[in-house]
Design a protein around this motif. Structure first.
Motif, PDB file in Angstrom:
ATOM      1  N   GLY B 230       9.438  18.898 -15.694  1.00  0.00           N
ATOM      2  CA  GLY B 230       9.040  17.683 -14.765  1.00  0.00           C
ATOM      3  C   GLY B 230       9.940  16.622 -15.279  1.00  0.00           C
ATOM      4  O   GLY B 230      10.584  15.637 -14.363  1.00  0.00           O
ATOM      5  N   ILE B 231      10.291  16.606 -16.474  1.00  0.00           N
ATOM      6  CA  ILE B 231      11.145  15.511 -16.938  1.00  0.00           C
ATOM      7  C   ILE B 231      12.569  15.525 -16.587  1.00  0.00           C
ATOM      8  O   ILE B 231      13.127  14.821 -15.959  1.00  0.00           O
ATOM      9  CB  ILE B 231      11.296  15.359 -18.376  1.00  0.00           C
ATOM     10  N   GLY B 232      13.041  16.924 -16.587  1.00  0.00           N
ATOM     11  CA  GLY B 232      14.217  17.247 -16.037  1.00  0.00           C
ATOM     12  C   GLY B 232      14.573  16.986 -14.816  1.00  0.00           C
ATOM     13  O   GLY B 232      15.416  16.181 -14.195  1.00  0.00           O
ATOM     14  N   ALA B 233      13.730  17.295 -13.719  1.00  0.00           N
ATOM     15  CA  ALA B 233      13.735  16.885 -12.274  1.00  0.00           C
ATOM     16  C   ALA B 233      13.492  15.446 -12.058  1.00  0.00           C
ATOM     17  O   ALA B 233      14.734  14.631 -11.289  1.00  0.00           O
ATOM     18  CB  ALA B 233      12.392  17.811 -11.611  1.00  0.00           C
ATOM     19  N   ALA B 234      12.785  14.858 -12.756  1.00  0.00           N
ATOM     20  CA  ALA B 234      12.716  13.183 -12.765  1.00  0.00           C
ATOM     21  C   ALA B 234      14.092  12.469 -12.992  1.00  0.00           C
ATOM     22  O   ALA B 234      14.553  11.497 -12.293  1.00  0.00           O
ATOM     23  CB  ALA B 234      11.410  12.597 -13.481  1.00  0.00           C
ATOM     24  N   ILE B 235      14.692  12.895 -14.136  1.00  0.00           N
ATOM     25  CA  ILE B 235      15.992  12.396 -14.725  1.00  0.00           C
ATOM     26  C   ILE B 235      16.793  12.737 -13.704  1.00  0.00           C
ATOM     27  O   ILE B 235      17.832  11.614 -13.414  1.00  0.00           O
ATOM     28  CB  ILE B 235      16.355  12.861 -15.965  1.00  0.00           C
ATOM     29  N   TYR B 236      16.942  13.760 -13.053  1.00  0.00           N
ATOM     30  CA  TYR B 236      18.147  14.155 -12.103  1.00  0.00           C
ATOM     31  C   TYR B 236      17.927  13.240 -10.829  1.00  0.00           C
ATOM     32  O   TYR B 236      18.929  12.513 -10.320  1.00  0.00           O
ATOM     33  CB  TYR B 236      18.112  15.526 -11.872  1.00  0.00           C
ATOM     34  N   LEU B 237      16.772  13.329 -10.369  1.00  0.00           N
ATOM     35  CA  LEU B 237      16.283  12.591  -9.192  1.00  0.00           C
ATOM     36  C   LEU B 237      16.662  11.086  -9.359  1.00  0.00           C
ATOM     37  O   LEU B 237      17.296  10.370  -8.385  1.00  0.00           O
ATOM     38  CB  LEU B 237      14.923  12.779  -8.571  1.00  0.00           C
ATOM     39  N   GLU B 238      16.366  10.388 -10.482  1.00  0.00           N
ATOM     40  CA  GLU B 238      16.394   8.942 -10.794  1.00  0.00           C
ATOM     41  C   GLU B 238      17.732   8.678 -11.031  1.00  0.00           C
ATOM     42  O   GLU B 238      18.159   7.409 -10.609  1.00  0.00           O
ATOM     43  CB  GLU B 238      15.148   8.828 -11.790  1.00  0.00           C
ATOM     44  N   GLU B 239      18.247   9.327 -12.121  1.00  0.00           N
ATOM     45  CA  GLU B 239      19.432   8.779 -12.681  1.00  0.00           C
ATOM     46  C   GLU B 239      20.953   9.712 -12.045  1.00  0.00           C
ATOM     47  O   GLU B 239      21.851   8.826 -12.059  1.00  0.00           O
ATOM     48  CB  GLU B 239      19.704   9.083 -13.963  1.00  0.00           C
TER      49      GLU B 239
END
Lengths: 352, 430
Positions: B230-239
């Motif tokens: 979840g964190i990995g996906a969110a970081i990729y999408l956001e940053e």
């Protein structure tokens, strides 16, 4: 890139651990099947584990049809060893089994289970119904003047003047339940066949039994019949708050709640262990379990478990299954069954 | 600005005019109505919550105590062979002890009298003798649960004044129990078995141990998978992800996934993990995988919100001193967003803990009499255990169902409290 690496590592760890863990051999018996047979299998499983110290079998309540689907999906550790059923295996289920290589099956009829209609003890009326009256009260359509019409009855006294002058309220299981299937077959179809008006139409039809199945299976949906969900305890509670409501559920729920509930006599017969065993009480049905013979001797303890299930300790009228509400088989039938199922010999197939 | 436009309504807008006063009163009335409506809604919600808690507590309180009987059991060498204590006739030993307790009772009453004790009595006795074979030939004092019907009697759930035929216990049974009570053998201690035993078909022996451990394993697996992913996906999408159509589509889909009914994830788990991968039914590991699929969108959304809340000045400052984008994210943004991420994760896990439907589909509603040793053993979870007990005919399970719900609610409140604590303790505001 780091996230990608992390993800890949996480996935490979999962894949490896899953593969490793599920490759090891199974040491617990796995049982699926009918929710009606569930409490009895549960009892044997716990007793078996306590007596032998072997790991307790995993018993799962999937419903008869769902259990057959899983049971017949093949031979091997991933498939269950036993399935419970509140009716005999059908031809199509047997074909599915054979198609998937499950050819050696032993069928065991363990006894009878009474389906009862009951009412709260504080109900003022003395309930005694015929199956015909049950059919007239609950069918979606009944025959009047030679035509099928939507069920016009809203009070019991409209069906027969001797019945109490209260609104028809019956709580029963939903269509997904095996109990519902049994009720439709044992009460609705039988009641339909006692109904002269309906039979007059059925005689004119091509095949009488088909006409009955087609026209007497549907329960009314205009209010008087309430689908109360799979949870029988809920029906028990609601009966206690409405003295004129009737409920349909397994005999064990009546037995556990006999201080607040009383059975509805059907065709003048009370629901008791004796009348259910003799078949006098019209709503009794046989309970089965099926063993995959190819798993005997392969899955540890399976043979021992089947032997425990077939023991007098469990199956006899004084056994612990009878304490839970199972109605035992007569002595001679029982000893024949015990010999056949324990040995696993004898052919099994389902006729058309 | 002294002369207002004369449109003939000057008297309407004058503060002291009647029309103005009327309008003001109407506005005040409307505001009061809105306030009352809000209060009413709140009261109704609290009333419902109160009713729920009251029925649970009043129904479940009894299950936290269990009637026990203390019995002196003489263990004779005839019944239990010292060479093989495990194979002794412990049922017979118990019957002898009841005979000694009720010397006047006729032989045919012995079966009914033995029924006062739970079925587990013989196994409790066996385990003690096997552990210490010295006991053979001695008198052992055991304290065992009574069977459920007598437990109900002791808790006052049996109407003794009612007609004998309408009761599970006849007058003689009740007299025998009262005699034991008069001898001081009946106690009503805290029901530890509710937490230390796994499931059983006997209400007096049934406990939540298997369900609690099963839920723990499932949540552990769920956390280990959904948190990093979840964190990995969110970081990729956001940053990192470029803002284009594709990332928009992904974003919309993630938001939609969060609203997909959980039963769908159960069906997915059934088709993929059980039928395709051939994993074992009823395993908390599979349960954890399914719950992880369900929790993933929640964690991604929470993480993205937390990342967004970190002010751009932090990023710009780090980039300004020459940090790489990866250094910015992992060295500055992620640590600052962590409290928000953890809060979202815990709330997601709390949701997963209470989830029933997907677990039913992968067979976690099985009857398992032992607690799972590993995440791969068959087991139940707390909500599915409630489901099983709610459907059992025995009276004792009615109270135990409420007790199990209270235990589940307890865990949920605990998890939410941790989330709130983390938020208040570590959250930074800019």
């Amino acid at each position: 890139m780091k996230t990608l690496g992390l993800t890949a590592t996480a996935l490979s760890v999962i894949a490896l651990s899953a593969g490793g863990a599920f490759a090891q051999s199974r040491d617990q018996i796995r049982i699926v099947g009918s929710s009606t047979v569930f409490p009895y299998t549960q009892a044997v499983a716990e007793e078996f584990s306590n007596q032998t110290g072997a790991p307790a079998p995993i018993v799962e309540s999937t419903g008869t049809g769902g259990g057959m689907q899983i049971f017949c999906s093949g031979v091997g550790e991933q498939t269950p060893d036993i399935t419970g059923a509140s009716r005999a295996m059908t031809k199509s289920e047997y074909d599915l089994c054979v198609q998937n290589g499950v050819t050696d099956i032993t069928e065991a009829l363990i006894g009878y289970d009474g389906l009862v209609m009951a009412v709260a003890r504080n109900s003022e009326a003395d309930w005694n119904l015929t199956l015909e009256q049950v059919y007239l009260a609950l069918a979606a359509e009944v025959v009047q003047d030679g035509n099928l019409v939507a069920n016009p009855y809203s009070n019991w006294s409209e069906i027969d003047e001797s019945l109490p002058d209260v609104a028809i309220t019956v709580m029963g299981p939903p269509p997904t339940s095996g109990t519902r299937d049994a009720f439709v077959e044992l009460a609705m179809h039988a009641g339909c066949e006692e109904n002269d008006a309906a039979m007059a139409l059925a005689e004119a039809a091509e095949k009488k039994s088909d006409w009955v199945k087609e026209n007497c299976s549907r329960m009314r949906t205009d209010g008087p019949f309430i689908e109360a969900g799979e949870n029988d305890n809920l029906i028990v509670q609601r009966l206690n708050t409405d003295p004129n409501a009737l409920g349909i559920f397994g005999y064990s729920f009546l037995y556990e709640n006999q201080d607040t509930l009383i059975d509805v006599k059907l065709n003048d017969v009370d629901a008791e262990i004796e009348t259910i065993a003799s078949g006098e009480y019209p709503l009794s049905r046989p309970l089965f379990f099926y063993v995959k013979d190819a798993h005997r001797g392969v899955i540890p303890n399976l043979q021992e478990f089947v032997t425990e299930y077939m023991s007098e300790n469990a199956l006899a009228p004084t056994g612990y299954l009878a304490e839970r509400g199972l109605v035992a088989l007569p002595d001679d039938e029982r000893s024949e069954l015990q010999a056949r199922v324990t040995s696993g010999e004898g052919e099994f197939s389902v006729a058309e | 600005m002294t002369d207002l436009p004369d449109n003939g309504r000057a008297s309407d807008t004058a503060w002291s005019s009647d029309a103005f006063k009327n309008r003001l009163a109407r506005r005040h009335r409307k505001e009061l109505g809105l306030k009352l409506l809000g209060l009413g809604a709140l009261t109704l919600a609290f009333l419902m919550l109160g009713i729920l808690l009251w029925t649970l507590i009043s129904g479940g309180a009894q299950a936290f105590r269990q009637t026990h009987v203390t019995l002196d059991v003489p263990i004779s060498a005839q019944m239990v062979d010292p060479a093989d204590p495990a194979a002794g006739n412990y049922r017979g030993v118990i019957a002898e002890a009841m005979q000694a307790t009720f010397p006047d009772a006729p032989q045919e009453r012995m079966r009914a009298l033995s029924g006062i004790l739970s079925n587990a009595a013989q196994f409790v006795l066996r385990d003690r003798v096997v552990a210490d074979p010295e006991l053979i030939g001695q008198v052992v004092q055991i304290r065992v649960p009574t069977s459920d019907t007598y437990d109900q009697l002791n808790k006052g759930n049996v109407n003794e004044a009612s007609d004998e035929s309408t009761r599970r216990l006849n007058d003689e049974d009740i007299r025998a129990f009262r005699q034991l009570e008069a001898e001081g053998r009946i106690t009503l201690p805290f029901n530890w078995a509710l937490f230390t035993n796994a499931d059983s078909r006997f209400p007096e022996l049934a406990g939540l141990r298997g369900a609690i451990i099963g839920s723990f394993y499932a949540l552990l697996v769920c956390f280990l998978i959904s948190f990093p992913l979840g964190i990995g996906a969110a970081i990729y999408l956001e940053e990192f992800a470029p803002k284009n159509k594709i990332s928009d589509i992904i974003e919309v889909n993630i938001n939609n996934l969060a609203a997909v009914p959980s039963v769908v994830f159960g069906l997915l788990g059934l088709a993929v993990f059980l039928n395709w991968f051939g994993m074992q039914r009823s395993a908390p590991f599979v349960g954890g995988l399914v719950l992880a699929l369900m929790t993933l969108p929640t964690i991604i959304i929470a993480t993205r919100a937390a990342l967004k809340a970190v002010p751009p000045s932090i990023r710009e400052a780090a980039l300004g001193v020459g940090a790489s984008k990866q250094q910015v994210v992992f060295g500055h943004v992620l640590p600052l967003a962590m409290p928000g991420i953890l809060t979202g994760t815990i709330i997601g896990l709390a949701q997963a803990l209470g989830e029933t439907a997907p677990l039913l589909l992968i067979g976690m509603n099985a009857f398992v009499t032992s607690a799972p040793g590993t995440p791969f053993d068959a087991s139940t979870a707390l909500p599915t255990q409630i489901f099983i007990w709610a459907d059992s005919p025995e009276r004792g399970f009615v109270a135990r169902t409420s007790a199990a719900i209270l235990v589940l609610l307890g865990f949920l409140v605990l998890m939410n409290a941790i989330a709130i604590f983390l938020r208040n303790r570590f959250e930074r505001r800019w």
